[in-house]
Write a protein that holds these residues in place. Structure first.
Motif, PDB file in Angstrom:
ATOM      1  N   LEU A 266       0.324 -12.271 -12.284  1.00  0.00           N
ATOM      2  CA  LEU A 266      -1.083 -12.283 -11.898  1.00  0.00           C
ATOM      3  C   LEU A 266      -1.192 -12.556 -10.407  1.00  0.00           C
ATOM      4  CD1 LEU A 266      -2.935 -14.214 -14.759  1.00  0.00           C
ATOM      5  CD2 LEU A 266      -3.054 -11.779 -14.206  1.00  0.00           C
ATOM      6  N   SER A 267      -1.751 -11.579  -9.674  1.00  0.00           N
ATOM      7  CA  SER A 267      -1.952 -11.746  -8.245  1.00  0.00           C
ATOM      8  C   SER A 267      -3.020 -10.769  -7.781  1.00  0.00           C
ATOM      9  CB  SER A 267      -0.660 -11.499  -7.466  1.00  0.00           C
ATOM     10  OG  SER A 267      -0.929 -11.515  -6.075  1.00  0.00           O
ATOM     11  N   ALA A 268      -4.024 -11.284  -7.093  1.00  0.00           N
ATOM     12  CA  ALA A 268      -5.044 -10.409  -6.518  1.00  0.00           C
ATOM     13  C   ALA A 268      -4.480  -9.564  -5.390  1.00  0.00           C
ATOM     14  CB  ALA A 268      -6.209 -11.250  -6.002  1.00  0.00           C
ATOM     15  N   ASP A 269      -3.279  -9.910  -4.904  1.00  0.00           N
ATOM     16  CA  ASP A 269      -2.667  -9.193  -3.787  1.00  0.00           C
ATOM     17  C   ASP A 269      -1.680  -8.121  -4.232  1.00  0.00           C
ATOM     18  OD1 ASP A 269      -4.010 -10.898  -1.963  1.00  0.00           O
ATOM     19  OD2 ASP A 269      -2.488 -12.439  -2.322  1.00  0.00           O
ATOM     20  N   ILE A 270      -1.445  -8.018  -5.538  1.00  0.00           N
ATOM     21  CA  ILE A 270      -0.500  -7.018  -6.048  1.00  0.00           C
ATOM     22  C   ILE A 270      -1.238  -6.144  -7.068  1.00  0.00           C
ATOM     23  CG2 ILE A 270       1.689  -6.616  -7.243  1.00  0.00           C
ATOM     24  CD1 ILE A 270       2.632  -9.334  -6.282  1.00  0.00           C
ATOM     25  N   ALA A 271      -1.656  -4.956  -6.615  1.00  0.00           N
ATOM     26  CA  ALA A 271      -2.413  -4.070  -7.497  1.00  0.00           C
ATOM     27  C   ALA A 271      -1.488  -3.352  -8.477  1.00  0.00           C
ATOM     28  CB  ALA A 271      -3.196  -3.055  -6.669  1.00  0.00           C
ATOM     29  N   HIS A 272      -0.290  -2.968  -8.013  1.00  0.00           N
ATOM     30  CA  HIS A 272       0.623  -2.195  -8.859  1.00  0.00           C
ATOM     31  C   HIS A 272       1.794  -3.095  -9.259  1.00  0.00           C
ATOM     32  CE1 HIS A 272      -1.703   1.361  -7.941  1.00  0.00           C
ATOM     33  NE2 HIS A 272      -1.602   1.059  -6.665  1.00  0.00           N
ATOM     34  N   LYS A 273       1.637  -3.707 -10.398  1.00  0.00           N
ATOM     35  CA  LYS A 273       2.585  -4.750 -10.823  1.00  0.00           C
ATOM     36  C   LYS A 273       3.944  -4.181 -11.225  1.00  0.00           C
ATOM     37  CE  LYS A 273      -0.725  -6.114 -13.625  1.00  0.00           C
ATOM     38  NZ  LYS A 273      -1.966  -5.617 -12.980  1.00  0.00           N
ATOM     39  N   THR A 274       3.946  -2.995 -11.811  1.00  0.00           N
ATOM     40  CA  THR A 274       5.217  -2.413 -12.265  1.00  0.00           C
ATOM     41  C   THR A 274       6.146  -2.167 -11.083  1.00  0.00           C
ATOM     42  OG1 THR A 274       4.116  -1.347 -14.124  1.00  0.00           O
ATOM     43  CG2 THR A 274       6.272  -0.495 -13.513  1.00  0.00           C
ATOM     44  N   GLU A 275       5.595  -1.597  -9.987  1.00  0.00           N
ATOM     45  CA  GLU A 275       6.410  -1.327  -8.804  1.00  0.00           C
ATOM     46  C   GLU A 275       6.961  -2.614  -8.190  1.00  0.00           C
ATOM     47  OE1 GLU A 275       3.670   0.026  -9.640  1.00  0.00           O
ATOM     48  OE2 GLU A 275       3.556   2.145  -9.133  1.00  0.00           O
ATOM     49  N   ALA A 276       6.258  -3.723  -8.397  1.00  0.00           N
ATOM     50  CA  ALA A 276       6.708  -5.012  -7.847  1.00  0.00           C
ATOM     51  C   ALA A 276       7.687  -5.722  -8.769  1.00  0.00           C
ATOM     52  CB  ALA A 276       5.495  -5.909  -7.598  1.00  0.00           C
ATOM     53  N   GLY A 277       8.026  -5.108  -9.914  1.00  0.00           N
ATOM     54  CA  GLY A 277       8.905  -5.775 -10.870  1.00  0.00           C
ATOM     55  C   GLY A 277       8.200  -6.891 -11.607  1.00  0.00           C
ATOM     56  N   GLY A 278       6.869  -6.822 -11.635  1.00  0.00           N
ATOM     57  CA  GLY A 278       6.098  -7.916 -12.205  1.00  0.00           C
ATOM     58  C   GLY A 278       5.676  -7.717 -13.642  1.00  0.00           C
ATOM     59  N   VAL A 279       6.365  -6.862 -14.387  1.00  0.00           N
ATOM     60  CA  VAL A 279       6.001  -6.592 -15.785  1.00  0.00           C
ATOM     61  C   VAL A 279       7.253  -6.673 -16.656  1.00  0.00           C
ATOM     62  CG1 VAL A 279       5.021  -4.917 -17.393  1.00  0.00           C
ATOM     63  CG2 VAL A 279       4.108  -5.085 -15.073  1.00  0.00           C
TER      64      VAL A 279
ATOM     65  N   GLN B 108      -4.170 -15.982 -20.002  1.00  0.00           N
ATOM     66  CA  GLN B 108      -3.507 -16.400 -18.771  1.00  0.00           C
ATOM     67  C   GLN B 108      -2.639 -17.628 -19.032  1.00  0.00           C
ATOM     68  OE1 GLN B 108      -6.222 -17.039 -15.552  1.00  0.00           O
ATOM     69  NE2 GLN B 108      -4.623 -17.650 -14.086  1.00  0.00           N
ATOM     70  N   ALA B 109      -1.489 -17.697 -18.336  1.00  0.00           N
ATOM     71  CA  ALA B 109      -0.596 -18.858 -18.444  1.00  0.00           C
ATOM     72  C   ALA B 109      -0.171 -19.286 -17.048  1.00  0.00           C
ATOM     73  CB  ALA B 109       0.629 -18.510 -19.285  1.00  0.00           C
ATOM     74  N   ARG B 110      -0.203 -20.608 -16.810  1.00  0.00           N
ATOM     75  CA  ARG B 110       0.131 -21.128 -15.482  1.00  0.00           C
ATOM     76  C   ARG B 110       1.636 -21.222 -15.264  1.00  0.00           C
ATOM     77  NH1 ARG B 110      -3.751 -24.608 -17.308  1.00  0.00           N
ATOM     78  NH2 ARG B 110      -2.125 -26.140 -17.795  1.00  0.00           N
ATOM     79  N   ASP B 111       2.380 -21.495 -16.354  1.00  0.00           N
ATOM     80  CA  ASP B 111       3.821 -21.697 -16.215  1.00  0.00           C
ATOM     81  C   ASP B 111       4.517 -21.167 -17.458  1.00  0.00           C
ATOM     82  OD1 ASP B 111       3.387 -23.629 -18.230  1.00  0.00           O
ATOM     83  OD2 ASP B 111       3.111 -25.210 -16.706  1.00  0.00           O
ATOM     84  N   ALA B 112       5.855 -21.333 -17.510  1.00  0.00           N
ATOM     85  CA  ALA B 112       6.640 -20.791 -18.622  1.00  0.00           C
ATOM     86  C   ALA B 112       6.272 -21.449 -19.942  1.00  0.00           C
ATOM     87  CB  ALA B 112       8.125 -20.954 -18.330  1.00  0.00           C
ATOM     88  N   ASP B 113       6.051 -22.760 -19.933  1.00  0.00           N
ATOM     89  CA  ASP B 113       5.697 -23.452 -21.181  1.00  0.00           C
ATOM     90  C   ASP B 113       4.391 -22.914 -21.751  1.00  0.00           C
ATOM     91  OD1 ASP B 113       7.952 -25.022 -21.093  1.00  0.00           O
ATOM     92  OD2 ASP B 113       6.948 -26.701 -20.085  1.00  0.00           O
TER      93      ASP B 113
ATOM     94  N   ARG C  32      -0.444 -14.234  -3.164  1.00  0.00           N
ATOM     95  CA  ARG C  32      -0.786 -15.418  -3.959  1.00  0.00           C
ATOM     96  C   ARG C  32      -0.430 -15.132  -5.412  1.00  0.00           C
ATOM     97  NH1 ARG C  32      -6.891 -15.114  -2.699  1.00  0.00           N
ATOM     98  NH2 ARG C  32      -6.227 -12.917  -2.684  1.00  0.00           N
ATOM     99  N   LEU C  33       0.356 -16.022  -6.027  1.00  0.00           N
ATOM    100  CA  LEU C  33       0.747 -15.857  -7.428  1.00  0.00           C
ATOM    101  C   LEU C  33      -0.015 -16.883  -8.267  1.00  0.00           C
ATOM    102  CD1 LEU C  33       4.617 -15.353  -7.041  1.00  0.00           C
ATOM    103  CD2 LEU C  33       2.783 -13.645  -7.001  1.00  0.00           C
ATOM    104  N   ASP C  34      -0.726 -16.381  -9.293  1.00  0.00           N
ATOM    105  CA  ASP C  34      -1.579 -17.245 -10.113  1.00  0.00           C
ATOM    106  C   ASP C  34      -1.103 -17.291 -11.559  1.00  0.00           C
ATOM    107  OD1 ASP C  34      -3.566 -17.932  -8.094  1.00  0.00           O
ATOM    108  OD2 ASP C  34      -4.095 -15.802  -8.155  1.00  0.00           O
ATOM    109  N   GLY C  35       0.224 -17.337 -11.749  1.00  0.00           N
ATOM    110  CA  GLY C  35       0.765 -17.387 -13.094  1.00  0.00           C
ATOM    111  C   GLY C  35       0.986 -15.999 -13.659  1.00  0.00           C
TER     112      GLY C  35
ATOM    113  N   HIS D 204      -7.497 -11.077  -9.606  1.00  0.00           N
ATOM    114  CA  HIS D 204      -6.333 -10.645 -10.374  1.00  0.00           C
ATOM    115  C   HIS D 204      -6.790 -10.141 -11.744  1.00  0.00           C
ATOM    116  CE1 HIS D 204      -6.569 -14.385 -12.615  1.00  0.00           C
ATOM    117  NE2 HIS D 204      -6.329 -15.129 -11.528  1.00  0.00           N
ATOM    118  N   GLU D 205      -5.822  -9.641 -12.520  1.00  0.00           N
ATOM    119  CA  GLU D 205      -6.158  -8.948 -13.758  1.00  0.00           C
ATOM    120  C   GLU D 205      -6.853  -9.837 -14.783  1.00  0.00           C
ATOM    121  OE1 GLU D 205      -4.091  -6.430 -17.414  1.00  0.00           O
ATOM    122  OE2 GLU D 205      -2.860  -7.000 -15.680  1.00  0.00           O
ATOM    123  N   ALA D 206      -6.444 -11.080 -14.904  1.00  0.00           N
ATOM    124  CA  ALA D 206      -7.077 -11.958 -15.890  1.00  0.00           C
ATOM    125  C   ALA D 206      -8.554 -12.155 -15.565  1.00  0.00           C
ATOM    126  CB  ALA D 206      -6.356 -13.302 -15.942  1.00  0.00           C
ATOM    127  N   GLN D 207      -8.866 -12.293 -14.271  1.00  0.00           N
ATOM    128  CA  GLN D 207     -10.264 -12.428 -13.876  1.00  0.00           C
ATOM    129  C   GLN D 207     -11.042 -11.145 -14.144  1.00  0.00           C
ATOM    130  OE1 GLN D 207      -9.179 -13.450  -9.867  1.00  0.00           O
ATOM    131  NE2 GLN D 207      -9.735 -15.615 -10.125  1.00  0.00           N
TER     132      GLN D 207
END
Length: 695
Positions: free
Chosen positions: A523-536, A500-505, A565-568, A481-484
């Motif tokens: 953060l997910s190694a399985d989602i290359a395009h985060k914007t299209e996934a609503g992940g930004v 990187q953050a694991r949770d909201a806190d 896989r979602l890694d925060g 994922h991107e942090a790595q």
């Protein structure tokens, strides 16, 4: 040390299998050429049908030939080739040329026949040129093994030559040879590679780089099969002060299709080829006539030359046209120094220009002595590197004595453009003046040649000999994922504050440290395009906004890719800067690791404003890449805007390239966008991606 290709390209004896007594047939034409031009080696025609051909004894089979043979030329059908090669090899023949078509380019059975040929050559070590090959000619020894009528129709060459032709097409070889001979170029080697089943373009180029009888190579290529070997051969050419002028086919989809059907080779990425050519000191040509004219200029390499051109004309209009064309082609027309302008003004009326271009006006007819003084002043000025004279034929004839005298006395490159029918052309060429009969052709040859001279003088036309990443270390498990990816790129000097953050806190805590506003990305190694996934989520101004965004991007990513896989999340400060770039390193199938720099963000593909290099590069080459971009003015204080931190941008570009070189498992590393801040403020990585080789 004798090169391994010597039996092919400089044979001491030749056997022609499938010999004919008809000079119009492929089995007869080489024999007619060998006897006509006086090849001094032994020639053995082989064909049981004849007792004698072209005054030479004809042998019934290769086994009957009584002496060792360097080279066998096979003028027989495709199905007979490999069995005959085996017989030749058993008889001690060292090398062979295969004329026959119907191999890989035909597909089906032809592909099988080529595989059989390749397997035999690999097992036996026999040198096999072709198949689907017209043959060669060593013009210095008259070893003609090509069925090419052009040698009978082109102007006869007197004396040895130092220009070699190397093409992946027999017809192109003949066409360029005919054009270049009309220009008077003397040739050494005439080589067309055919299907390159066993010996490829780069291997022949390697030979020519070491050949003492070759100073200039004219090359036509459709696809390189061994990019690293090509790079090594070009470096050797540079080291020895030799020049390759290359025409690459397959720039368009239709062109690439034609290439595939012609030689069963796939056309590579033209932009990468062009970038590699520039790095390796290769001049890229775009048509046959330009190749020939560039070669003529290259014979004048002992003269000093560069990008700064002085233009002399008899007409202000022609001066303006030439200025536009030269500047548009990347050359400079510097304003001439005041002292030099005064020398010119002494013989030019007030209405004539003296700044550059220089308008001699028709007054030159009345003052021929002034021409000598003007040319002498330009030949010795430090303000220019080359001088181009444009004059109609009768005027050039009047100037010829002065021009020839000055050219002989000074090493500066002089060129003349004659749109008439000047009688002095040959005399000027003998004095070392390049002569053209058309304005457009003059510009198309002079512009790339003078740019090459400039790069050569500055020592910029090179690729680093060995990659030297400044960091070693274990790469992240891929895909990552991107942090790595960011953590890994930090090892190569890419500064980064994202966390990187694991949770909201933890996301809120990280945002408090970084300072608001911030951006949040899944953060997910399985989602290359985060914007299209609503992940930004962008522009989050406080803790509440961060908590809400955290829930939102998690839910959207899970809905978009339920198995991912979602890694925060990644938290990064919203940044402002001068411009956004894309910096991407990938593995080209021909040249290996290459680097692309261009306008970044969402407009990258729309504008296609990119620059490319074969890796590795250094900071100076990174800056040269940036300066090639159309958007470079945005980095250089465009319309009063702040200047960008070029040094930091170059450091980041080099780092991305080094990261790929140090990561064999990665197919691609991309930073997009790379935000370049104001001078002294560095850069910011806005997004980073590492893709594994399997993807």
């Amino acid at each position: 040390m004798t090169h391994r290709l010597e039996p092919l390209l400089n044979p001491g004896s030749i056997a022609l299998i499938g010999a004919s007594d008809n000079a119009g047939r492929i089995g007869g034409m080489p024999l007619e050429l060998l006897t006509r031009f006086g090849y001094a080696g032994h020639v053995y025609p082989v064909n049981p049908k004849y007792q004698e051909v072209f005054g030479l004894r004809c042998w019934p089979d290769i086994e009957s030939v009584p002496q060792p043979v360097d080279l066998a030329v096979l003028a027989i059908g495709a199905a007979e080739v490999t069995p005959m090669l085996k017989r030749c090899h058993a008889h001690g023949v060292r090398a062979a040329i295969v004329y026959a078509a119907g191999f890989a380019e035909a597909g089906g059975d032809g592909l099988r026949l080529q595989h059989e040929l390749e397997a035999f050559a690999a097992e036996s070590g026999m040198l096999v040129a072709g198949p689907n090959c017209m043959g060669f000619a060593n013009l210095n020894t008259q070893a003609h093994t090509a069925f090419a009528s052009v040698f009978k129709t082109a102007p006869m060459q007197q004396g040895p030559g130092q220009v070699s032709l190397l093409t992946q097409s027999g017809n192109v070889c003949a066409a360029v040879y005919a054009l270049a001979r009309r220009e008077g170029l003397p040739f050494s080697q005439f080589i067309n590679t055919g299907n390159e089943a066993c010996i490829d373009f780069s291997a022949y180029l390697e030979y020519l780089a070491q050949d003492p009888h070759t100073e200039i190579v004219l090359g036509y290529l459709e696809q390189l099969r061994d990019g690293p070997r090509f790079v090594r051969a070009c470096r050797e050419l540079q080291r020895r002060g030799k020049l390759l002028i290359a025409l690459k086919a397959g720039a368009t989809d239709k062109g690439a299709q034609a290439v595939r059907s012609h030689t069963s080779a796939l056309a590579g990425d033209r932009r990468i080829y062009s970038a590699a050519f520039r790095q390796l000191g290769v001049i890229e040509a775009h048509d046959f006539a330009q190749m020939a004219q560039l070669a003529c200029l290259a014979t004048l390499r002992q003269r000093t030359a560069g990008r700064r051109v002085a233009v002399l004309t008899m007409s202000g209009a022609l001066g303006a046209i030439l200025a536009d064309r030269f500047i548009g082609a990347g050359l400079d027309l510097p304003e001439l120094p005041a002292q030099l302008q005064q020398v010119l003004r002494d013989g030019i009326p007030d209405y004539g220009m003296v700044g550059n271009p220089v308008d001699l006006t028709g007054n030159v007819v009345n003052n021929p002595g002034f021409v000598r003084a003007a040319l002498q002043a330009l030949a010795t000025s430090d303000a220019v590197d080359a001088v181009v004279v444009y004059a109609p034929g009768y005027m050039l004839d009047r100037m010829a004595d002065a021009l020839g005298e000055v050219a002989r006395a000074h090493p500066r490159l002089f060129a003349a453009i004659d749109t008439g029918a000047a009688q002095c052309r040959q005399a000027l060429r003998e004095a070392g003046v390049a002569v053209f009969d058309d304005l457009g052709r003059a510009v198309s040859a002079l512009a790339p040649f003078l740019s090459w001279c400039d790069a050569r003088q500055r020592g910029r036309a090179t690729v680093a000999a060995t990659p030297g990443p400044r960091q070693e270390g274990k790469a992240p498990a891929l895909p990552c994922h991107e942090a790595q990816a960011r953590d890994y790129l930090r090892r190569f000097g890419l500064r980064d504050t994202a966390r990187q953050a694991r949770d909201a806190d933890q996301a809120v805590a990280q945002a408090d440290v970084l300072g608001y506003p911030v951006a949040l990305k899944i953060l997910s190694a399985d989602i290359a395009h985060k914007t299209e996934a609503g992940g930004v989520a962008l522009h989050l101004s406080d803790a509440a906004a961060v908590r809400a965004a955290h829930a939102r991007v998690q839910e959207a990513a899970a809905a978009h890719a339920p198995q991912a896989r979602l890694d925060g999340v990644l938290v990064q400060r919203m940044e402002q800067g001068v411009a956004e770039l894309i910096v991407g390193a990938t593995r080209d199938p021909v040249f290996g690791p290459v680097l692309t720099v261009g306008l970044g963000g969402v407009l990258t593909e729309l504008y296609g404003d990119t620059s490319h290099r074969v890796l590795p590069i250094d900071a100076a080459e990174a800056e040269a890449m940036l300066r090639e971009l159309k958007v470079f003015p945005l980095l250089d204080g465009y319309r009063g805007k702040p200047k960008a931190d070029l040094a930091a941008a170059c450091e980041a570009i080099v780092a991305v390239g080094e990261a790929l070189l140090a990561t064999p498992a990665a197919a691609e590393i991309e930073v997009n966008p790379l935000l370049v801040k104001e001078a002294g403020q560095g850069v910011a990585v806005l997004d980073a991606l590492i893709l594994p080789s399997s993807q």
